[in-house]
Design a protein around this motif. Structure first.
Motif, PDB file in Angstrom:
ATOM      1  N   ALA A 122       0.863  -1.179   0.000  1.00 11.94           N
ATOM      2  CA  ALA A 122       0.000   0.000   0.000  1.00 11.94           C
ATOM      3  C   ALA A 122       0.898   1.228   0.000  1.00 11.94           C
ATOM      4  O   ALA A 122       1.833   1.323   0.813  1.00 11.94           O
ATOM      5  CB  ALA A 122      -0.919   0.007   1.214  1.00 11.94           C
ATOM      6  N   GLN A 123       0.621   2.144  -0.907  1.00 17.03           N
ATOM      7  CA  GLN A 123       1.353   3.406  -1.004  1.00 17.03           C
ATOM      8  C   GLN A 123       0.387   4.529  -0.635  1.00 17.03           C
ATOM      9  O   GLN A 123      -0.667   4.672  -1.266  1.00 17.03           O
ATOM     10  CB  GLN A 123       1.866   3.619  -2.425  1.00 17.03           C
ATOM     11  N   LEU A 124       0.757   5.308   0.371  1.00 16.90           N
ATOM     12  CA  LEU A 124      -0.118   6.371   0.854  1.00 16.90           C
ATOM     13  C   LEU A 124       0.630   7.686   0.934  1.00 16.90           C
ATOM     14  O   LEU A 124       1.859   7.704   1.066  1.00 16.90           O
ATOM     15  CB  LEU A 124      -0.681   6.021   2.245  1.00 16.90           C
ATOM     16  N   TRP A 125      -0.124   8.785   0.871  1.00 20.77           N
ATOM     17  CA  TRP A 125       0.419  10.113   1.130  1.00 20.77           C
ATOM     18  C   TRP A 125      -0.311  10.713   2.310  1.00 20.77           C
ATOM     19  O   TRP A 125      -1.523  10.523   2.485  1.00 20.77           O
ATOM     20  CB  TRP A 125       0.230  11.047  -0.059  1.00 20.77           C
ATOM     21  N   ILE A 126       0.439  11.471   3.103  1.00 23.76           N
ATOM     22  CA  ILE A 126      -0.102  12.220   4.235  1.00 23.76           C
ATOM     23  C   ILE A 126       0.132  13.700   3.968  1.00 23.76           C
ATOM     24  O   ILE A 126       1.279  14.123   3.773  1.00 23.76           O
ATOM     25  CB  ILE A 126       0.593  11.816   5.548  1.00 23.76           C
ATOM     26  N   ALA A 127      -0.946  14.479   3.932  1.00 22.34           N
ATOM     27  CA  ALA A 127      -0.800  15.919   3.721  1.00 22.34           C
ATOM     28  C   ALA A 127      -0.211  16.564   4.968  1.00 22.34           C
ATOM     29  O   ALA A 127      -0.657  16.301   6.093  1.00 22.34           O
ATOM     30  CB  ALA A 127      -2.154  16.545   3.399  1.00 22.34           C
ATOM     31  N   LEU A 128       0.800  17.402   4.772  1.00 22.17           N
ATOM     32  CA  LEU A 128       1.401  18.108   5.899  1.00 22.17           C
ATOM     33  C   LEU A 128       0.642  19.412   6.161  1.00 22.17           C
ATOM     34  O   LEU A 128       0.299  20.131   5.221  1.00 22.17           O
ATOM     35  CB  LEU A 128       2.867  18.427   5.601  1.00 22.17           C
ATOM     36  N   PRO A 129       0.395  19.742   7.433  1.00 22.03           N
ATOM     37  CA  PRO A 129      -0.260  21.013   7.742  1.00 22.03           C
ATOM     38  C   PRO A 129       0.655  22.191   7.423  1.00 22.03           C
ATOM     39  O   PRO A 129       1.883  22.042   7.319  1.00 22.03           O
ATOM     40  CB  PRO A 129      -0.550  20.909   9.243  1.00 22.03           C
ATOM     41  N   ASP A 130       0.054  23.378   7.264  1.00 27.02           N
ATOM     42  CA  ASP A 130       0.808  24.567   6.870  1.00 27.02           C
ATOM     43  C   ASP A 130       2.038  24.806   7.741  1.00 27.02           C
ATOM     44  O   ASP A 130       3.082  25.239   7.257  1.00 27.02           O
ATOM     45  CB  ASP A 130      -0.088  25.808   6.923  1.00 27.02           C
ATOM     46  N   ALA A 131       1.920  24.529   9.028  1.00 27.41           N
ATOM     47  CA  ALA A 131       2.999  24.844   9.965  1.00 27.41           C
ATOM     48  C   ALA A 131       4.289  24.112   9.639  1.00 27.41           C
ATOM     49  O   ALA A 131       5.378  24.580   9.993  1.00 27.41           O
ATOM     50  CB  ALA A 131       2.564  24.522  11.394  1.00 27.41           C
ATOM     51  N   VAL A 132       4.200  22.961   8.952  1.00 27.42           N
ATOM     52  CA  VAL A 132       5.408  22.155   8.696  1.00 27.42           C
ATOM     53  C   VAL A 132       5.568  21.759   7.235  1.00 27.42           C
ATOM     54  O   VAL A 132       6.520  21.050   6.898  1.00 27.42           O
ATOM     55  CB  VAL A 132       5.419  20.871   9.570  1.00 27.42           C
ATOM     56  N   ARG A 133       4.705  22.213   6.354  1.00 30.45           N
ATOM     57  CA  ARG A 133       4.748  21.681   4.990  1.00 30.45           C
ATOM     58  C   ARG A 133       5.970  22.142   4.192  1.00 30.45           C
ATOM     59  O   ARG A 133       6.276  21.566   3.148  1.00 30.45           O
ATOM     60  CB  ARG A 133       3.460  21.989   4.241  1.00 30.45           C
ATOM     61  N   ASP A 134       6.675  23.165   4.677  1.00 33.03           N
ATOM     62  CA  ASP A 134       7.914  23.593   4.031  1.00 33.03           C
ATOM     63  C   ASP A 134       9.149  23.202   4.851  1.00 33.03           C
ATOM     64  O   ASP A 134      10.214  23.813   4.723  1.00 33.03           O
ATOM     65  CB  ASP A 134       7.899  25.103   3.800  1.00 33.03           C
ATOM     66  N   PRO A 252     -10.962  15.128  10.500  1.00 32.70           N
ATOM     67  CA  PRO A 252     -11.010  15.796   9.193  1.00 32.70           C
ATOM     68  C   PRO A 252      -9.957  16.892   9.097  1.00 32.70           C
ATOM     69  O   PRO A 252      -9.770  17.678  10.022  1.00 32.70           O
ATOM     70  CB  PRO A 252     -12.433  16.366   9.144  1.00 32.70           C
ATOM     71  N   PHE A 253      -9.238  16.925   7.985  1.00 32.86           N
ATOM     72  CA  PHE A 253      -8.155  17.890   7.768  1.00 32.86           C
ATOM     73  C   PHE A 253      -8.790  19.233   7.452  1.00 32.86           C
ATOM     74  O   PHE A 253      -9.563  19.361   6.493  1.00 32.86           O
ATOM     75  CB  PHE A 253      -7.280  17.409   6.608  1.00 32.86           C
ATOM     76  N   ASP A 254      -8.479  20.261   8.247  1.00 37.06           N
ATOM     77  CA  ASP A 254      -9.213  21.523   8.155  1.00 37.06           C
ATOM     78  C   ASP A 254      -8.498  22.586   7.326  1.00 37.06           C
ATOM     79  O   ASP A 254      -8.840  23.766   7.412  1.00 37.06           O
ATOM     80  CB  ASP A 254      -9.519  22.072   9.557  1.00 37.06           C
ATOM     81  N   GLU A 255      -7.526  22.177   6.506  1.00 38.74           N
ATOM     82  CA  GLU A 255      -6.853  23.117   5.612  1.00 38.74           C
ATOM     83  C   GLU A 255      -7.119  22.704   4.167  1.00 38.74           C
ATOM     84  O   GLU A 255      -7.161  21.511   3.867  1.00 38.74           O
ATOM     85  CB  GLU A 255      -5.341  23.125   5.874  1.00 38.74           C
ATOM     86  N   PRO A 256      -7.316  23.683   3.253  1.00 42.97           N
ATOM     87  CA  PRO A 256      -7.513  23.315   1.847  1.00 42.97           C
ATOM     88  C   PRO A 256      -6.251  22.684   1.272  1.00 42.97           C
ATOM     89  O   PRO A 256      -5.138  23.164   1.502  1.00 42.97           O
ATOM     90  CB  PRO A 256      -7.834  24.651   1.174  1.00 42.97           C
TER      91      PRO A 256
END
Length: 310
Positions: A122-134, A252-256
């Motif tokens: 299984a290959q999955l992606w996890i969206a990073l929140p704004d605070a750490v996405r960079d 639920p992820f609350d960032e677009p």
């Protein structure tokens, strides 16, 4: 779907989504996330199930150098072996029962090659929140994960907490991933966090699934059963034979979140900048270069009109 009618103002408690077939590096996959009807489950924004498949030299998985941003790639190996290489200089063999976690942050590139004649993962992606996405890119390998019995199912806790146990795999938002397998008839009831949403994907066999006492029918490979926040229990029943399922969860992820090709971002302008830098620079620019792979880099396609969901 659940017992709500089209005229019932109550939201559906569960929903069955059909995965679509795709191809990754020559290997046929079932893609359960994202779909038109459901983009994410918690911070999980991408889910591919590959195999089980017998491989030949012409059907082996070979994914050339490609970039990522704003996400973590989460690879769960069930059968076979895959070697991971990335622009940090990491080279790691992934074997059954192990997880590779690659944090793309502001940018990384990597390759994947199967090294066995049988493969299921299984290959999955996890969206990073704004605070750490960079954040700076990173790579971690987890060779051992908590395993225990859940009713008649053998369970491996891939990320998160369950029954007082915690996986060593870190996460930037609350997450759950569990692998549940049985070689014969099995039954189990799982407690759910009412503030979280869940996705159950059967990988092998069939399972009868009940949410808070309400039957959802039979789940089989190629489907994702989405369970909305508010549910408190999930009952699984395997009538016999081999079965395996992957359970994902989180608030639920609350960032677009905007997905394009191998990038996770927030705007089309970001995607244009990522694509231009990757395609224009042989050294990969912010994404770096992968060494040890004998094939060509993958080129990013033209960025279409995009708009992040509100």
């Amino acid at each position: 779907m659940s017992d709500t009618s089209p005229f019932d103002p109550r939201p559906a408690r569960w929903e069955r989504l059909t995965a679509h077939l795709g191809d990754v590096g020559g290997l046929t996959i079932r893609r359960a996330l994202p779909t038109a009807r459901r983009r994410m489950v918690g911070a999980w924004c991408f889910l591919d199930h590959a195999g089980p498949a017998d491989l030949t030299p012409t059907t082996a998985m070979r994914v050339g150098p490609h970039p990522h941003t704003g996400l973590q790639t989460f690879s769960w190996m069930i059968e076979g072996e895959v070697v991971h290489r990335d622009s940090l200089g990491s080279e790691q063999m992934l074997r059954p029962g192990q997880v590779n976690l690659m944090t793309a942050g502001r940018g990384i590139s990597h390759t994947e090659e199967s090294q066995s004649d049988r493969l299921q993962l299984a290959q999955l992606w996890i969206a990073l929140p704004d605070a750490v996405r960079d954040c700076p890119p990173a790579f971690e390998h987890f060779p051992e994960l908590p395993s225990f019995a859940t009713g008649g199912f053998d369970t491996m806790l891939l990320v998160g907490e369950s029954g007082g146990r915690r996986s060593p795999v870190p996460s930037h938002t609350p997450l759950l991933a569990m692998d549940l397998s049985a070689a014969r008839a099995a039954e189990a009831t799982l407690a759910l966090h009412p503030d979280h949403e869940y996705g159950l994907m059967v990988l092998e066999g069939e399972l009868s699934v009940t949410v808070d006492g309400e039957s959802t029918g039979m789940s089989k490979p190629g489907e994702l059963l989405y369970v909305a926040p508010g549910a408190q229990s999930l009952h699984l029943l395997s009538g016999g034979g081999k079965s395996r399922a992957l359970l994902l969860g989180g608030p639920p992820f609350d960032e677009p979140v905007l997905l394009f090709w191998n990038f996770v971002g927030r705007s089309r302008e970001e995607m244009l900048a990522y694509t231009e830098e990757w395609n224009a620079r042989e050294d990969g620019g912010r994404f770096g270069a992968v060494h040890g792979f004998d094939g060509p880099r993958l080129k990013a396609p033209v960025v279409p009109p995009l708009k992040a969901p509100q």
